[in-house]
Design a protein around this motif. Structure first.
Motif, PDB file in Angstrom:
ATOM      1  N   MET A 505       1.321 -37.735   5.783  1.00 35.24           N
ATOM      2  CA  MET A 505       1.120 -38.710   6.857  1.00 35.24           C
ATOM      3  C   MET A 505       0.204 -39.846   6.395  1.00 35.24           C
ATOM      4  O   MET A 505       0.402 -41.006   6.760  1.00 35.24           O
ATOM      5  CB  MET A 505       0.529 -38.033   8.093  1.00 35.24           C
ATOM      6  N   ARG A 506      -0.776 -39.513   5.579  1.00 28.49           N
ATOM      7  CA  ARG A 506      -1.658 -40.553   5.043  1.00 28.49           C
ATOM      8  C   ARG A 506      -0.869 -41.512   4.153  1.00 28.49           C
ATOM      9  O   ARG A 506      -1.128 -42.719   4.137  1.00 28.49           O
ATOM     10  CB  ARG A 506      -2.803 -39.917   4.256  1.00 28.49           C
ATOM     11  N   GLN A 507       0.112 -40.982   3.419  1.00 24.85           N
ATOM     12  CA  GLN A 507       0.941 -41.849   2.577  1.00 24.85           C
ATOM     13  C   GLN A 507       1.783 -42.776   3.441  1.00 24.85           C
ATOM     14  O   GLN A 507       1.890 -43.978   3.153  1.00 24.85           O
ATOM     15  CB  GLN A 507       1.838 -41.016   1.671  1.00 24.85           C
ATOM     16  N   ILE A 508       2.384 -42.239   4.491  1.00 23.71           N
ATOM     17  CA  ILE A 508       3.169 -43.092   5.391  1.00 23.71           C
ATOM     18  C   ILE A 508       2.278 -44.185   5.970  1.00 23.71           C
ATOM     19  O   ILE A 508       2.662 -45.368   6.016  1.00 23.71           O
ATOM     20  CB  ILE A 508       3.803 -42.257   6.518  1.00 23.71           C
ATOM     21  N   GLU A 509       1.082 -43.811   6.389  1.00 23.65           N
ATOM     22  CA  GLU A 509       0.155 -44.798   6.956  1.00 23.65           C
ATOM     23  C   GLU A 509      -0.175 -45.884   5.941  1.00 23.65           C
ATOM     24  O   GLU A 509      -0.212 -47.082   6.275  1.00 23.65           O
ATOM     25  CB  GLU A 509      -1.124 -44.115   7.426  1.00 23.65           C
ATOM     26  N   ALA A 510      -0.414 -45.478   4.690  1.00 22.30           N
ATOM     27  CA  ALA A 510      -0.764 -46.457   3.658  1.00 22.30           C
ATOM     28  C   ALA A 510       0.379 -47.410   3.386  1.00 22.30           C
ATOM     29  O   ALA A 510       0.167 -48.598   3.110  1.00 22.30           O
ATOM     30  CB  ALA A 510      -1.175 -45.731   2.374  1.00 22.30           C
ATOM     31  N   LEU A 511       1.619 -46.921   3.466  1.00 21.98           N
ATOM     32  CA  LEU A 511       2.769 -47.755   3.152  1.00 21.98           C
ATOM     33  C   LEU A 511       3.175 -48.669   4.301  1.00 21.98           C
ATOM     34  O   LEU A 511       3.638 -49.792   4.074  1.00 21.98           O
ATOM     35  CB  LEU A 511       3.944 -46.875   2.746  1.00 21.98           C
ATOM     36  N   VAL A 512       3.001 -48.204   5.532  1.00 17.26           N
ATOM     37  CA  VAL A 512       3.403 -49.041   6.676  1.00 17.26           C
ATOM     38  C   VAL A 512       2.241 -49.867   7.210  1.00 17.26           C
ATOM     39  O   VAL A 512       2.452 -50.832   7.944  1.00 17.26           O
ATOM     40  CB  VAL A 512       3.979 -48.188   7.822  1.00 17.26           C
TER      41      VAL A 512
END
Length: 726
Positions: A505-512
């Motif tokens: 989820m942290r990766q998704i947050e960083a990308l979006v």
């Protein structure tokens, strides 16, 4: 029952001949179609729920927070010497389906602790990693729940034990009750139930230790009848799984009205609000607690509790009474737990949605009852306990984190009503993600050190999400994040539900982008509060809320529905001058052969003249440009990311890494020489299995060894976090 009269007591228990262990159950009435149970492998729902699932989104002007399905009215009396609870329960249940119901399923969770034949204890023995502290249960310390009576409209009902997940026949954590009278579509029925609890020595978040009693998983609790379009169901089905080692709970919302009787001198805490003044009679005191729009109820009683620490938090929906119960030996823990709870109320209310209840009660387990710590129920949870509360210490970090984590369950398990049997990621994983966001917002990094190193200001500082990543099994994930809680390779694999979900989820947050993720999570909460979402519903809300459906769907396909592994790495970095080469060259319209010797002399003359013309040139400046070549290798899951090349002049170039093949080559010609290349320079690809191979320099650097030490120390701590939060 003649066999029971002839057998020994031990044989009676083994054969299940005691009257209360099982009753012959007639086949359901022919007027009712058979309603199946959810499959034993149910998990990772892919089809979003119907828009009107669970009655549709709750409007702001709704008369109740939830579409109430159940009502529990319970009288319970504790014997703190024998550690028993005698209960009378009136359960009213509403049939939401369009067909009559002749049988219902109920959980008898406490039977998980009755002996080695239960599913829970069978899985505990087979577990590679143990469970929590793994304190063994000795003779006389087991617990169970016994049904003494089930009556519908004055008529006794028959019941039988079932094992919906194919567990051992000796497991008695689920029963089917065949009703004397069918429940009509849209109709309701009331069951009068007498039951008896023998609490275990505190284990897996329930039981006793001395005079301390944490009474959880303690009453007969009806399963959930899911309808088509709800969490992947295509026909009506009962959702009632066995009590597994790592599974927790799933139930309908409703009203709880519970009267708890304890000896005078005992302090009681429970789910919900205390109603009226406790009534004293014959040396006993009855406390009445009520709470609407929740799906579980737990309580505690102890004669050693100190005066509770109480404070009021003024939230957007009105005041909330925040209470901490603790024994005198942990008085120092009370204030930090109170403050972390208040901070959590504030953070979760602002980032997800306003806290909808009027109370929040935290319990600090006493010395010797650590197994009771780290457990959540609606408006009521148990924290950690420690002898050291010094700010900045590992113990204080854990005390704060466990408090925040257990409070956070009140949103992801409580208000959202996730199915922790089939999709534990929605509670444990998403809660862990939001907890670490809060810890990050608090600036509460972990510092690994010792008292004497701290005196010199020496320590290794690790951010909450770096700690999570190191415990996320990124190099070899055994199970998809969306798998259920029991069908997994090991306890360690189940543990990645926490850390790997938070990392993904942290990766998704960083990308979006953080604002987009914040919008998406608010959308998810607002749409699905009090409605039991599935993983597919979370995916849909994140895709819509972020406006990046391709990115979200790719992440879910890779990590939630699959065991995708990401490992991008730089395998080549060269940077050399672009010099004239010998051979034929065009000069004044003719092809002229230039020898190697002539080229070398020309290069030398050109260098000398350039140096004379630029006496103050920087070391990186020269007469010839540089060609830089970087090769990136890509394995398995290939999220979009960035390659950053640094040059000797202090500048850098960012290049998109988007190839879906196994490699991508980058070639640049620039005035200055490249000195290093770095993948993911902004640390957005949190699922990368090995960040150490993401960078490359033209000359060897010693930083990698220091990073290995940092990663090792962080990994050790992540194990502590896992043990504390499972």
């Amino acid at each position: 029952m003649h066999c029971c009269r002839r057998a020994t007591a031990a044989l009676i228990v083994l054969l299940g001949c005691l009257p209360w262990l099982a009753q012959a159950a007639p086949a359901p009435a022919s007027t009712c179609p058979t309603i199946p149970l959810a499959a034993a492998n149910a998990a990772a729902v892919r089809a979003p729920s119907a828009p009107d699932a669970w009655g549709g989104p709750r409007p702001a002007n709704a008369a109740t927070l939830s579409d109430r399905v159940v009502a529990y009215s319970i009288d319970a009396e504790l014997d703190p010497v024998k550690h028993t609870v005698r209960g009378k329960q009136q359960l009213t249940w509403r049939n939401r389906s369009a067909q009559p119901v002749c049988s219902v399923y109920m959980h008898l969770y406490l039977n998980a602790f009755e002996g080695p034949g239960s599913t829970f204890m069978t899985e505990q023995r087979a577990s590679e990693q143990g469970f929590r502290s793994n304190v063994p249960t000795k003779d006389g310390e087991y617990g169970y729940i016994r049904l003494d009576k089930v009556v519908q409209g004055g008529q006794p009902a028959k019941w039988t034990f079932v094992q919906p997940d194919g567990g051992p026949k000796t497991d008695r954590s689920v029963i089917r009750i065949d009703l004397p009278q069918p429940v009509a579509p849209g109709g309701s029925t009331t069951l009068d139930i007498d039951f008896f609890d023998q609490l275990p020595r505190v284990v897996a978040r329930t039981g006793y230790y001395g005079s301390f009693h944490l009474v959880g998983q303690w009453f007969p609790k009806i399963g959930v009848l899911e309808l088509p379009g709800e969490r992947g169901a295509t026909t009506p089905r009962w959702n009632a799984h066995e009590f597994h080692l790592h599974s927790e709970f799933y139930a309908d919302y409703g009203r709880y009205d519970v009267r708890i009787t304890v000896p005078k001198g005992y302090t009681v805490g429970a789910t919900g609000q205390l109603v009226g003044t406790p009534i004293e009679r014959d040396g006993k005191v009855t406390h009445r607690y009520m709470q609407d729009d929740v799906h579980d109820f737990a309580w505690t009683a102890d004669k050693r509790y100190a005066k509770p620490l109480v404070k009021t938090w003024n939230g957007p929906l009105g005041p909330v009474e925040v209470k901490v119960l603790y024994n005198p030996e942990y008085e120092s823990n009370a204030e930090p737990v109170l403050q972390a709870t208040i901070d959590s109320l504030d953070y979760f209310s602002k980032t997800l949605g306003p806290y909808p209840y009027k109370t929040a009660t935290a319990v600090v387990p006493p010395y010797g009852a650590q197994e009771a710590g780290g457990m959540e129920y609606p408006t009521f949870f148990t924290a950690d306990s420690t002898d050291t509360v010094t700010p900045g210490s590992l113990q204080r970090y854990m005390l704060d984190f466990v408090t925040i984590h257990e409070f956070g369950h009140g949103y992801f398990y409580g208000i959202l009503g996730s199915n922790e049997f089939e999709e534990p990621m929605l509670d444990e994983g998403m809660n862990e993600y939001w907890d670490q966001r809060m810890m990050t917002a608090r600036g509460q990094n972990l510092v690994l050190t010792t008292p004497w190193l701290r005196w010199f200001g020496i320590g290794t500082r690790i951010t909450p999400f770096d700690m999570e990543r190191l415990g996320a099994s990124l190099t070899d994930p055994a199970d998809p994040l969306g798998a259920n809680s029991w069908d997994r390779l090991s306890s360690a694999s189940y543990g990645t539900v926490y850390s790997r979900t938070a990392t993904a989820m942290r990766q998704i947050e960083a990308l979006v982008g953080t604002p987009a993720m914040a919008r998406a999570m608010k959308l998810y909460y607002e749409r699905w509060k009090f409605r039991h979402p599935s993983i597919a519903d979370l995916r849909q809300a994140l895709a819509e809320g972020t406006g990046k459906p391709d990115l979200v769907n790719a992440a879910f396909d890779a990590y939630v529905y699959g065991t995708g592994r990401t490992d991008d790495r730089i395998t080549q970095l060269t940077s050399a001058e672009v010099l004239p080469r010998p051979g034929y060259h065009t000069y004044q319209g003719r092809q002229v052969l230039v020898s190697s010797q002539a080229i070398e002399k020309a290069i030398e003359r050109y260098r000398t003249r350039w140096t004379q013309q630029h006496p103050n040139a920087k070391p990186w400046q020269g007469p010839f440009p540089y060609r830089t070549v970087v090769v990136v290798r890509r394995d398995a899951v290939k999220p979009p990311q960035t390659l950053r090349i640094h040059f000797a002049d202090g500048r850098h170039r960012d290049l998109p890494v988007t190839a879906q093949g196994s490699w991508q080559r980058f070639t640049l010609v620039t005035p200055a020489k490249a000195v290093s290349a770095q993948l993911d320079p902004d640390d957005r690809i949190r699922m990368d299995a090995n960040p150490l191979n993401n960078g490359r320099t033209l000359t060897a650097q010693p930083q990698a060894a220091r990073r290995w030490f940092s990663e090792l120390t962080a990994l050790l701590h992540s194990l502590f976090v896992l043990l504390a939060t499972l």
